[in-house]
Design a protein around this motif. Structure first.
Motif, PDB file in Angstrom:
ATOM      1  N   LEU A 142      -6.141 -23.635  26.742  1.00 40.69           N
ATOM      2  CA  LEU A 142      -4.924 -22.818  27.770  1.00 40.69           C
ATOM      3  C   LEU A 142      -4.387 -21.452  26.861  1.00 40.69           C
ATOM      4  CD1 LEU A 142      -2.701 -25.853  29.241  1.00 40.69           C
ATOM      5  CD2 LEU A 142      -4.244 -24.339  30.173  1.00 40.69           C
ATOM      6  N   SER A 143      -3.238 -20.904  27.190  1.00 41.52           N
ATOM      7  CA  SER A 143      -3.347 -19.624  26.976  1.00 41.52           C
ATOM      8  C   SER A 143      -2.551 -19.206  25.584  1.00 41.52           C
ATOM      9  CB  SER A 143      -2.299 -18.643  28.029  1.00 41.52           C
ATOM     10  OG  SER A 143      -1.078 -19.529  28.158  1.00 41.52           O
ATOM     11  N   THR A 144      -1.825 -20.085  25.076  1.00 40.70           N
ATOM     12  CA  THR A 144      -1.454 -19.846  23.711  1.00 40.70           C
ATOM     13  C   THR A 144      -2.497 -20.160  22.782  1.00 40.70           C
ATOM     14  OG1 THR A 144       1.186 -20.257  24.256  1.00 40.70           O
ATOM     15  CG2 THR A 144       0.424 -20.592  22.045  1.00 40.70           C
ATOM     16  N   SER A 197      -7.786 -21.905  38.756  1.00 41.29           N
ATOM     17  CA  SER A 197      -7.324 -20.535  37.989  1.00 41.29           C
ATOM     18  C   SER A 197      -6.038 -20.608  37.692  1.00 41.29           C
ATOM     19  CB  SER A 197      -7.868 -19.350  38.694  1.00 41.29           C
ATOM     20  OG  SER A 197      -7.586 -18.089  37.869  1.00 41.29           O
ATOM     21  N   SER A 198      -5.265 -19.448  37.518  1.00 38.20           N
ATOM     22  CA  SER A 198      -4.192 -19.412  36.835  1.00 38.20           C
ATOM     23  C   SER A 198      -3.098 -18.117  37.207  1.00 38.20           C
ATOM     24  CB  SER A 198      -4.077 -19.604  35.232  1.00 38.20           C
ATOM     25  OG  SER A 198      -3.025 -19.082  34.826  1.00 38.20           O
ATOM     26  N   ILE A 199      -1.956 -18.325  37.219  1.00 36.74           N
ATOM     27  CA  ILE A 199      -0.882 -17.240  37.108  1.00 36.74           C
ATOM     28  C   ILE A 199      -1.312 -16.109  35.883  1.00 36.74           C
ATOM     29  CG2 ILE A 199       0.874 -18.407  35.568  1.00 36.74           C
ATOM     30  CD1 ILE A 199       3.056 -17.259  37.132  1.00 36.74           C
ATOM     31  N   GLY A 259      -0.259 -24.436  26.046  1.00 39.67           N
ATOM     32  CA  GLY A 259       0.007 -23.758  27.360  1.00 39.67           C
ATOM     33  C   GLY A 259       1.295 -22.535  26.847  1.00 39.67           C
ATOM     34  N   THR A 260       1.455 -21.481  27.786  1.00 35.81           N
ATOM     35  CA  THR A 260       2.606 -20.872  27.406  1.00 35.81           C
ATOM     36  C   THR A 260       3.811 -21.152  28.448  1.00 35.81           C
ATOM     37  OG1 THR A 260       0.987 -19.161  26.723  1.00 35.81           O
ATOM     38  CG2 THR A 260       3.403 -18.401  26.726  1.00 35.81           C
ATOM     39  N   SER A 261       3.424 -21.750  29.606  1.00 34.71           N
ATOM     40  CA  SER A 261       4.542 -22.260  30.462  1.00 34.71           C
ATOM     41  C   SER A 261       5.053 -23.645  29.981  1.00 34.71           C
ATOM     42  CB  SER A 261       3.621 -22.431  31.850  1.00 34.71           C
ATOM     43  OG  SER A 261       2.844 -23.289  31.772  1.00 34.71           O
ATOM     44  N   ASP A 262       4.545 -24.197  28.801  1.00 32.36           N
ATOM     45  CA  ASP A 262       5.001 -25.326  28.281  1.00 32.36           C
ATOM     46  C   ASP A 262       6.518 -25.597  27.957  1.00 32.36           C
ATOM     47  OD1 ASP A 262       2.246 -25.573  28.330  1.00 32.36           O
ATOM     48  OD2 ASP A 262       2.111 -26.137  26.034  1.00 32.36           O
TER      49      ASP A 262
HETATM   50  N1  SER Z   1      -0.074 -23.312  32.090  1.00 33.86           N
HETATM   51  C1  SER Z   1      -1.193 -22.408  31.732  1.00 33.86           C
HETATM   52  C2  SER Z   1      -0.716 -21.922  30.399  1.00 33.86           C
HETATM   53  O1  SER Z   1       0.556 -21.532  29.916  1.00 33.86           O
HETATM   54  C3  SER Z   1      -0.936 -21.131  32.596  1.00 33.86           C
HETATM   55  O2  SER Z   1      -2.120 -21.569  33.561  1.00 33.86           O
HETATM   56  O3  SER Z   1      -1.670 -21.591  29.655  1.00 33.86           O
END
Ligand code: SER
Length: 342
Positions: free
Chosen positions: A81-83, A124-126, A204-207
């Protein structure tokens, strides 16, 4: 030659979405499930799927799997994930891009060999979006699929490129051959932040959304790493699973595109906190922004326009924020921490 066993392959099976998807598919009971992950399956899922603990980048392992199983559908969920990807960007590229490429190639070869399209479902993702500043984010609140595709993170770059690779493999792979072979059936949803009661996300960064809820249920204080006004869209995990299943099930002819936004509700961090506090009045949640992680959240749109998914395949979330919180997150998260072994 012995008959190969038909199966649905799920990579990243021990992750958040993987666990929820396996539970759902196993309950439906009409297909053999083959799952793969670096980690074992959690105890509650053992027996629901034939699990292979191994590395997606291990081509021998993949070759062995397709020699034994006739894979009709692939849910390719494995990713950093992103972070996490910002900490080890090259490893992220290896897992997220090379892992996907290897699986696309395998799907393409199997498709040619059988002359029947393997369905390749890709979340995929935002994170594929990159709003340049807060003002643009405010002005362009609901973003469509083709807008603002300038990701700020390695993860976002990886996802955007893999969407393109999927489209390439399904439309143009071996385009110069005398007779172009059958190609894969690639379909993709771009998810917002996901909220799950059963699993705590990692990397993740939406965590901050799910972390706030889980910390309150555990009776632990939480320092939210974005400011109160930071806003992105979210979705409850049951809707994420139903988006994947629904997209996988519709006829190809009803799809006008291959990559679709899906979303449920857009929330500020303050709105999540208020709801959590109403349910857990003693919760201690403060905002202690980490400016670097917050900048990533600021680069993601405040909301997604998912009109195309609604029009083409009848997408509609079953859970708005009230229902997601009251009927899914809250009771499950409470039960989880009151009866941690259940
Ligand atoms: N939830 C994911 C993240 O925070 C974004 O797709 O990396």
């Amino acid at each position: 030659m012995p008959m190969r066993k038909p199966a649905i392959l799920i990579t990243g099976a021990s992750g958040e979405v993987g666990q929820a998807l396996i539970e759902h598919l196993a309950a439906a009971g009409d297909s053999r499930l083959l799952s793969m992950d670096l980690q074992p399956l959690p105890a509650r899922l053992v027996g629901m799927s034939t699990h292979v603990q191994g590395d997606l980048l291990d081509t021998h392992l993949l070759a062995r799997l397709v020699s034994e199983y006739e894979v009709d559908v692939i849910y390719h969920l494995a990713a950093l994930l992103s972070t996490r990807s910002e900490v080890t960007p090259e490893l992220a590229h290896e897992v997220n891009v090379e892992g996907t490429l290897g699986l696309l190639r395998l799907a393409a070869e199997q498709t040619q060999w059988r002359n029947r399209a393997i369905r390749f479902i890709f979340p995929s993702s935002i994170a594929v979006y990159g709003m340049p500043d807060r003002e643009s984010k405010h002005l362009y609140a609901r973003v469509r699929e083709f807008e603002w595709n300038q990701p700020r993170t390695m993860y976002g770059c990886n996802k955007l490129y893999c969407e393109m690779l999927g489209c390439y493999y399904s439309r143009h792979y071996r385009q110069l051959a005398a007779q172009q072979p059958a190609t894969i059936d690639f379909r993709c949803v771009r998810f917002p932040g996901l909220l799950s009661a059963l699993t705590v996300p990692s990397g993740g960064t939406s965590d901050y959304g799910p972390e706030m809820i889980h910390a309150a249920a555990r009776g632990e204080p939480y320092a939210c790493f974005v400011r109160a006004e930071a806003r992105i869209p979210f979705m409850a995990m049951p809707d994420a699973v139903s988006a994947l299943l629904r997209l996988a099930s519709v006829p190809r002819s009803s799809l006008s595109r291959q990559v679709y936004n899906v979303t449920a509700f857009s929330l500020s961090a303050a709105q999540i906190r208020a709801r959590v506090l109403a349910a857990f009045p003693d919760a201690q949640i403060e905002f202690v922004p980490d400016v670097k992680r917050e900048a990533i959240v600021d680069s993601w749109p405040a909301d997604l326009d998912d009109t195309a998914a609604r029009m083409d395949w009848g997408w509609a979330p079953a859970y708005d924020w009230d229902r997601a919180f009251d009927e899914s997150l809250l009771p499950t998260v409470r039960a989880r921490y009151q009866h941690p072994n259940s």
